[in-house]
Structures are given as C-alpha cells and as structure tokens.
Design an enzyme around this catalytic site. Structure first.
Site, PDB file in Angstrom:
ATOM      1  N   LYS A 167       8.144  -8.357  87.509  1.00  0.00           N
ATOM      2  CA  LYS A 167       6.558  -8.285  87.551  1.00  0.00           C
ATOM      3  C   LYS A 167       5.656  -9.396  86.589  1.00  0.00           C
ATOM      4  CE  LYS A 167       2.326  -6.930  88.918  1.00  0.00           C
ATOM      5  NZ  LYS A 167       1.771  -5.554  88.958  1.00  0.00           N
ATOM      6  N   LEU A 168       6.124  -9.392  85.325  1.00  0.00           N
ATOM      7  CA  LEU A 168       5.566 -10.275  84.301  1.00  0.00           C
ATOM      8  C   LEU A 168       5.759 -11.569  84.705  1.00  0.00           C
ATOM      9  CD1 LEU A 168       6.566  -7.990  81.028  1.00  0.00           C
ATOM     10  CD2 LEU A 168       4.415  -8.123  82.325  1.00  0.00           C
TER      11      LEU A 168
END
Length: 285
Positions: A167-168
């Site tokens: 997600k990052l």
C-alpha cells in the site's frame, strides 16, 4: 447470517459499511462522531454508541480509522469473542501494522492486514482493490466481506505488514502523481501558458493519466470536494517517507508531504488531496 462490526464511518468507511449491508450482511457501525454514522441507518446498518456494542457476537471486526494510534486505542478497549476475525483496512504504516498484529496475537484474534486501494468513488461503487495478508484459513470467510466492498482482492501471503508495505508503494505513486500534476499546472500559470493545454497535449499519449484529469480541474477551479482529505494524504505521505528512511530518496513523496502540510496549515485539511496545489503555490511565494 454473517455479522460485521464496522468501526470508522468517514469518507471511506461509510460507503464500505453500506455496501456490506446491501450484500446482505448484518452490520453494526460505530464512529467517534456519531452523526457521521447516522445516515447508514437508512442503508440497513445498525448504528451503535460504542465499539464494544458493535463487536458483541460479531464474526468480523473491520477497522477503517484515521491512523495506527486511533486503531490501537479503539482495539485496546475491546473484548472480542472467540472466532471473531479482525480485518484491518486502515492505512497505518509498517510500525503500526506490526504493533496491531501483535495486539491481535495477544488477544487471540486472527488478524488480516488489508488496506484498500481507492478513494470515495470506488468505495461507493464497491470497486476498491483489497490488498490482504493473513492466515490461509480465513481467506474463504473474509471473501464475503471483501467481495462486498471491492472488485478485486490480492492475497499477498500470511505475514502481517506485507499488504501495508505494498500500500505504501502504491501511495508513493499516487502522491507523486498528484503533486506532479499540481506543479505542472502551477508552472503553466507562472509561465503564462493556458493550463488547458496541459490536458490537450497529454490526450491520447502514453502519459495520459486519468488521475491527473480528475485532480487537475479541481486545482484550477480552487474547489476541492473531498474524495480523500488532504490531512489523511499528508499522513500517508509521512508514512511513505518514514518507510523509505535513508535507504532511498523518495523525493516525489517528500515534495507531496511538504506541499500537503502547507495546504493543511492553510486550512485545507478537510479538502481533497488535490488541495496540494494550494501548498505548491503558497510555498512559492
């Protein structure tokens, strides 16, 4: 019938909870500011006054809160019944994903690290992409929840934090893209170029990006109806920069963070992240 305790009904959480109810699940929802949850009653969701009331007898606990500390604070006060599976959909960063996973182990609760990709529109349409990491034996059950809120689920293994790391990675791209769009449009203004030419020249090329077309008009109009608030985008940018540490230079995310922080300080925290444009312009003065 499957029962879901849904904690956090903001811009993302509210449509997610509504979609769960539309899919036929029993949903009990809680939000710190109850007024933000009340509209869900019309969708068949039971709005409750406390997280403890929400989780009583629930098959699944879904958290969609602002950040890691908020999730930890709420979870700390819960007493979950055996068999409840925790689906942690908030974007909390690597350190907090690990801490929350440890809290789940201590509580004897199966934990799935499952942040979602998408903003308000995809959340309303049930078209989020779920990035998930958790025990193999919960996949089938979790699918009932994930299929109601998203169009695709990517299982990334069993190790908590794996989904948060991806997600990052994705957020770094989104932040750099949004910031880059703002910088190009601001540069057009400074150079006396019609900003519409930015979109015109981009059209039909390999660098034509729908996301830029969505955010660009907001930047030019100065109107920022929130699809994803600038304050939360700044939080996500901070998580990306912290995750990179000194290993690499994530200049795009760092620039986005600086501009978003300036925009938030100028009163645009609840506006859409496209308000990064305001930070770009303000820092140039």
């Amino acid at each position: 019938m499957t029962t879901v305790a849904f904690l956090g009904t903001g811009i993302m959480g509210r449509p997610m909870a509504a979609n769960l109810a539309r899919a036929g699940l029993t949903v009990r929802a809680w939000n710190r500011t109850r007024a933000k949850a009340e509209p869900l009653a019309a969708e068949g969701v039971t709005v409750v006054g406390s997280p403890s009331e929400a989780v009583k007898g629930a098959d699944f606990l879904v958290t969609m809160l602002a950040d890691g500390p908020a999730v930890a604070e709420v979870f700390r006060g819960l007493s979950l019944e055996p068999g409840t599976i925790w689906l942690q959909t908030s974007t909390v960063g690597i350190e907090w994903a690990d801490r929350l996973a440890q809290a789940a182990v201590a509580a004897g609760v199966p934990f799935v690290d499952c942040p979602v990709m998408g903003t308000k529109g995809p959340a309303e349409q049930g078209q989020l992409q779920v990035l998930a990491a958790g025990p193999d034996n919960v996949h089938e059950g979790a699918a009932e929840v994930f299929n109601a809120i998203g169009s695709k689920t990517r299982w990334l293994g069993t190790e908590p934090g794996t989904a948060t790391r991806l997600k990052l990675v994705m957020n770094a791209w989104v932040l750099a893209l949004t910031n880059g769009t703002g910088e190009s449009l601001a540069l057009a203004s400074v150079l006396g170029v019609d900003p519409q030419l930015f979109s015109d020249v981009m059209s039909g090329t390999g660098f034509d990006v729908p996301y830029a077309r969505a955010k660009g008009p907001m930047m030019l109009s100065g109107e920022y109806p929130a699809s994803f608030p600038a304050s939360l985008a700044a939080k996500d940018a901070r998580l990306v920069v912290e995750a990179a540490g000194h290993a690499i230079d994530v200049g795009g995310a760092a620039a986005a963070l600086a501009h978003l922080e300036t925009a938030v300080e100028a009163g645009h925290g609840e506006d859409d992240m496209a308000a990064v444009y305001e930070g770009i312009v303000k820092k140039g003065r």
